[in-house]
Design a protein around this motif. Structure first.
Motif, mmCIF file in Angstrom:
data_model
loop_
_atom_site.group_PDB
_atom_site.id
_atom_site.type_symbol
_atom_site.label_atom_id
_atom_site.label_comp_id
_atom_site.label_asym_id
_atom_site.label_seq_id
_atom_site.Cartn_x
_atom_site.Cartn_y
_atom_site.Cartn_z
ATOM 1 N N LEU A 123 0.823 -1.141 -0.081
ATOM 2 C CA LEU A 123 -0.037 0.004 0.082
ATOM 3 C C LEU A 123 0.800 1.242 -0.120
ATOM 4 O O LEU A 123 0.562 2.241 -0.766
ATOM 5 N N LEU A 124 1.848 1.162 0.842
ATOM 6 C CA LEU A 124 2.896 2.343 0.882
ATOM 7 C C LEU A 124 3.422 2.579 -0.562
ATOM 8 O O LEU A 124 3.548 3.575 -1.234
ATOM 9 N N ARG A 125 3.829 1.606 -1.229
ATOM 10 C CA ARG A 125 4.389 1.764 -2.797
ATOM 11 C C ARG A 125 3.695 2.179 -3.432
ATOM 12 O O ARG A 125 3.821 3.149 -4.370
ATOM 13 N N ARG A 126 2.189 1.753 -3.525
ATOM 14 C CA ARG A 126 1.115 2.285 -4.557
ATOM 15 C C ARG A 126 0.837 3.620 -4.255
ATOM 16 O O ARG A 126 0.871 4.422 -5.058
ATOM 17 N N SER A 127 0.812 4.157 -2.955
ATOM 18 C CA SER A 127 0.516 5.459 -2.609
ATOM 19 C C SER A 127 1.774 6.323 -3.041
ATOM 20 O O SER A 127 1.492 7.651 -3.506
#
Length: 164
Positions: A56-60
């Motif tokens: 999720l961090l990578r996508r954000s």
């Protein structure tokens, strides 16, 4: 979605529950009538897998824009003031927590997070974080705690400029 919004709001679980109950548009979007209880939010957060959080961090970070220049730093805290009874009841058996964060220097998006309850040296943690994100990094900024020849050599081998 609740856990991510809880982190974004930067409120405790009771305040988050109240915020959700006051936010009709969010509840409608999530198709719920009322917010889960604050204790449920706490349990959900404890069950989130670290791989899912990193994803999720990578996508954000991708949505915010990734410049290729990132800085890494660590912070921590001690739980020595917490009573033995509370730690057993809550299921906490650690006394110290160290959090290392990799942040894009332009967008300030968090790309990666590393948590540990062991006494690890920053250089070793930095190498782990670098390896997970090597394909996206052109410059890797860090303070003197990450000054380790193995980390610098691996950065150079991966065409990343280490600024340590």
């Amino acid at each position: 979605a609740f856990i991510l919004l809880h982190a974004e709001l930067d409120k405790d679980f009771r305040e988050t529950e109240a915020w959700f109950n006051d936010s009709r548009a969010i509840r409608e979007e999530l198709n719920i009538d009322k917010s889960p209880d604050h204790t449920t939010l706490c349990r959900w957060e404890q069950q989130v897998d670290m791989r899912e959080l990193r994803s999720l961090l990578r996508r954000s970070a991708e949505q915010a824009g990734w410049s290729g220049t990132a800085a890494i730093d660590a912070s921590g805290f001690q739980r020595d003031q917490t009573s033995y009874h509370y730690r057993n009841r809550a299921g906490f058996s650690f006394h110290k927590l160290k959090t290392t964060v990799l942040v894009d220097t332009e967008s300030l998006a968090i790309k990666d997070v590393h948590f540990t309850t062991k006494r690890k040296w920053d250089g070793h943690i930095g190498l782990q974080v670098y390896r997970r994100n090597a394909e996206d990094l052109q410059e890797f900024l860090a303070d003197a705690n990450y000054s380790w020849s193995d980390l610098r050599e691996e950065c150079r081998a991966g065409a990343t400029r280490p600024l340590i």
